[in-house]
Design a protein around this motif. Sequence first.
Motif, PDB file in Angstrom:
ATOM      1  N   ALA A  19       0.824  -1.217   0.000  1.00  0.00           N
ATOM      2  CA  ALA A  19       0.000   0.000   0.000  1.00  0.00           C
ATOM      3  C   ALA A  19       0.855   1.262   0.000  1.00  0.00           C
ATOM      4  N   VAL A  20       1.926   1.250   0.789  1.00  0.00           N
ATOM      5  CA  VAL A  20       2.817   2.420   0.851  1.00  0.00           C
ATOM      6  C   VAL A  20       3.486   2.644  -0.509  1.00  0.00           C
ATOM      7  N   ALA A  21       3.970   1.559  -1.109  1.00  0.00           N
ATOM      8  CA  ALA A  21       4.622   1.670  -2.423  1.00  0.00           C
ATOM      9  C   ALA A  21       3.644   2.210  -3.471  1.00  0.00           C
ATOM     10  N   ALA A  22       2.416   1.681  -3.466  1.00  0.00           N
ATOM     11  CA  ALA A  22       1.401   2.119  -4.437  1.00  0.00           C
ATOM     12  C   ALA A  22       1.068   3.596  -4.239  1.00  0.00           C
ATOM     13  N   GLN A  23       0.915   3.992  -2.975  1.00  0.00           N
ATOM     14  CA  GLN A  23       0.526   5.366  -2.647  1.00  0.00           C
ATOM     15  C   GLN A  23       1.616   6.374  -3.027  1.00  0.00           C
ATOM     16  N   LEU A  24       2.865   5.969  -2.880  1.00  0.00           N
ATOM     17  CA  LEU A  24       3.978   6.902  -3.105  1.00  0.00           C
ATOM     18  C   LEU A  24       4.655   6.723  -4.470  1.00  0.00           C
ATOM     19  N   GLY A  25       4.110   5.812  -5.295  1.00  0.00           N
ATOM     20  CA  GLY A  25       4.672   5.617  -6.630  1.00  0.00           C
ATOM     21  C   GLY A  25       6.029   4.939  -6.634  1.00  0.00           C
ATOM     22  N   LEU A  26       6.249   4.047  -5.657  1.00  0.00           N
ATOM     23  CA  LEU A  26       7.522   3.322  -5.566  1.00  0.00           C
ATOM     24  C   LEU A  26       7.340   1.877  -6.035  1.00  0.00           C
ATOM     25  N   SER A  27       8.444   1.236  -6.366  1.00  0.00           N
ATOM     26  CA  SER A  27       8.397  -0.196  -6.663  1.00  0.00           C
ATOM     27  C   SER A  27       8.262  -0.948  -5.342  1.00  0.00           C
ATOM     28  N   TYR A  28       7.999  -2.260  -5.437  1.00  0.00           N
ATOM     29  CA  TYR A  28       7.772  -3.063  -4.231  1.00  0.00           C
ATOM     30  C   TYR A  28       8.421  -4.426  -4.411  1.00  0.00           C
ATOM     31  N   LEU A  29       9.084  -4.910  -3.351  1.00  0.00           N
ATOM     32  CA  LEU A  29       9.678  -6.244  -3.420  1.00  0.00           C
ATOM     33  C   LEU A  29       9.350  -7.028  -2.158  1.00  0.00           C
ATOM     34  N   ASP A  30       8.717  -8.184  -2.375  1.00  0.00           N
ATOM     35  CA  ASP A  30       8.400  -9.115  -1.284  1.00  0.00           C
ATOM     36  C   ASP A  30       9.513 -10.153  -1.247  1.00  0.00           C
ATOM     37  N   THR A  31      10.486  -9.969  -0.339  1.00  0.00           N
ATOM     38  CA  THR A  31      11.640 -10.872  -0.313  1.00  0.00           C
ATOM     39  C   THR A  31      11.251 -12.255   0.219  1.00  0.00           C
ATOM     40  N   ASP A  69       5.687  -4.493  -9.243  1.00  0.00           N
ATOM     41  CA  ASP A  69       4.485  -3.655  -9.287  1.00  0.00           C
ATOM     42  C   ASP A  69       3.679  -3.922  -8.020  1.00  0.00           C
ATOM     43  N   PRO A  70       3.525  -2.913  -7.135  1.00  0.00           N
ATOM     44  CA  PRO A  70       2.798  -3.162  -5.887  1.00  0.00           C
ATOM     45  C   PRO A  70       1.341  -3.576  -6.092  1.00  0.00           C
ATOM     46  N   GLU A  71       0.776  -3.219  -7.249  1.00  0.00           N
ATOM     47  CA  GLU A  71      -0.624  -3.574  -7.530  1.00  0.00           C
ATOM     48  C   GLU A  71      -0.776  -5.054  -7.865  1.00  0.00           C
ATOM     49  N   GLY A  72       0.311  -5.668  -8.330  1.00  0.00           N
ATOM     50  CA  GLY A  72       0.248  -7.088  -8.689  1.00  0.00           C
ATOM     51  C   GLY A  72       1.631  -7.664  -8.825  1.00  0.00           C
ATOM     52  N   PRO A  73       2.310  -7.890  -7.674  1.00  0.00           N
ATOM     53  CA  PRO A  73       3.689  -8.388  -7.717  1.00  0.00           C
ATOM     54  C   PRO A  73       3.763  -9.857  -8.128  1.00  0.00           C
ATOM     55  N   ALA A  74       4.174 -10.093  -9.371  1.00  0.00           N
ATOM     56  CA  ALA A  74       4.263 -11.466  -9.884  1.00  0.00           C
ATOM     57  C   ALA A  74       5.591 -12.089  -9.461  1.00  0.00           C
ATOM     58  N   ILE A  75       5.632 -13.414  -9.419  1.00  0.00           N
ATOM     59  CA  ILE A  75       6.906 -14.093  -9.203  1.00  0.00           C
ATOM     60  C   ILE A  75       6.897 -15.394  -9.995  1.00  0.00           C
ATOM     61  N   THR A  76       7.980 -15.616 -10.732  1.00  0.00           N
ATOM     62  CA  THR A  76       8.082 -16.839 -11.532  1.00  0.00           C
ATOM     63  C   THR A  76       9.373 -17.587 -11.193  1.00  0.00           C
ATOM     64  N   VAL A  77       9.302 -18.907 -11.345  1.00  0.00           N
ATOM     65  CA  VAL A  77      10.484 -19.759 -11.201  1.00  0.00           C
ATOM     66  C   VAL A  77      10.617 -20.545 -12.491  1.00  0.00           C
ATOM     67  N   ASP A  78      11.750 -20.361 -13.172  1.00  0.00           N
ATOM     68  CA  ASP A  78      11.982 -21.016 -14.469  1.00  0.00           C
ATOM     69  C   ASP A  78      10.806 -20.769 -15.421  1.00  0.00           C
ATOM     70  N   GLY A  79      10.264 -19.548 -15.371  1.00  0.00           N
ATOM     71  CA  GLY A  79       9.188 -19.157 -16.280  1.00  0.00           C
ATOM     72  C   GLY A  79       7.790 -19.550 -15.835  1.00  0.00           C
ATOM     73  N   VAL A  80       7.670 -20.246 -14.705  1.00  0.00           N
ATOM     74  CA  VAL A  80       6.357 -20.689 -14.217  1.00  0.00           C
ATOM     75  C   VAL A  80       5.861 -19.726 -13.127  1.00  0.00           C
ATOM     76  N   ASP A  81       4.619 -19.256 -13.254  1.00  0.00           N
ATOM     77  CA  ASP A  81       4.037 -18.379 -12.240  1.00  0.00           C
ATOM     78  C   ASP A  81       3.783 -19.199 -10.971  1.00  0.00           C
ATOM     79  N   VAL A  82       4.452 -18.809  -9.877  1.00  0.00           N
ATOM     80  CA  VAL A  82       4.313 -19.579  -8.633  1.00  0.00           C
ATOM     81  C   VAL A  82       3.631 -18.777  -7.520  1.00  0.00           C
TER      82      VAL A  82
END
Length: 220
Positions: A19-31, A69-82
């Motif tokens: 929410a903070v990233a989206a509100q302030l126009g920053l990128s977002y990373l869920d480690t 993208d904080p609105e929809g942070p995708a993550i893939t492993v070897d090209g597969v959406d996980v």
Amino acid sequence: MIVAIDGPAGTGKSSTSKAVAAQLGLSYLDTGAQYRAITWWMVSNGIDIDDPSAIAAVAGKPEIVSGTDPEGPAITVDGVDVSAPIRTQEVSSKVSAVSAVPEVRARITELQRSIAASAEKGIVVEGRDIGTTVLPDADLKIFLTASPEARAARRSGELKGADVHSTREALIKRDAADSSRKTSPLAKADDAVEVDTTELTLAQVIECVVTLVEEKRAGK
């Protein structure tokens, strides 16, 4: 502007950071998702999770790509959406063991630093060792806390139908594993701002963090 948000599970890290990233126009990373992704790969490929040397030997194999993208942070492993499979209980129960292996942490930390360095508008990075290990020079470090009871209630609310008591026990066990591991343990950085979210609504936590970021930006 690099903002590091650390803290144990159930403190509202992900919801707040997004929410903070989206509100302030920053990128977002869920480690945490990255550690879940590499754990999912290990499980899917039959690697013995109880054998750190087996994990270390293949830590460099999976290709993990994190969307910021904080609105929809995708993550893939070897090209597969996980995005969905990494949230299963099987992965949750094994992620501490996998993420404690130094070779895994070195691999993922390098990935996190490169993502943060390439974020043109700045980034909010959330995890457990961001302010202490991954990005010790972050512009702003925030450490979220909450009582085990509050965290369990939130987490069991997310995991529909989960038992609050067993969720609380699992969280305490996870805290102990994350705080006691030799490599990059869960810890509050000396220069982090601690925010106790026990009595706060999510909206209040977001407002608090946005204010801290804006004050930092203004040079206060």
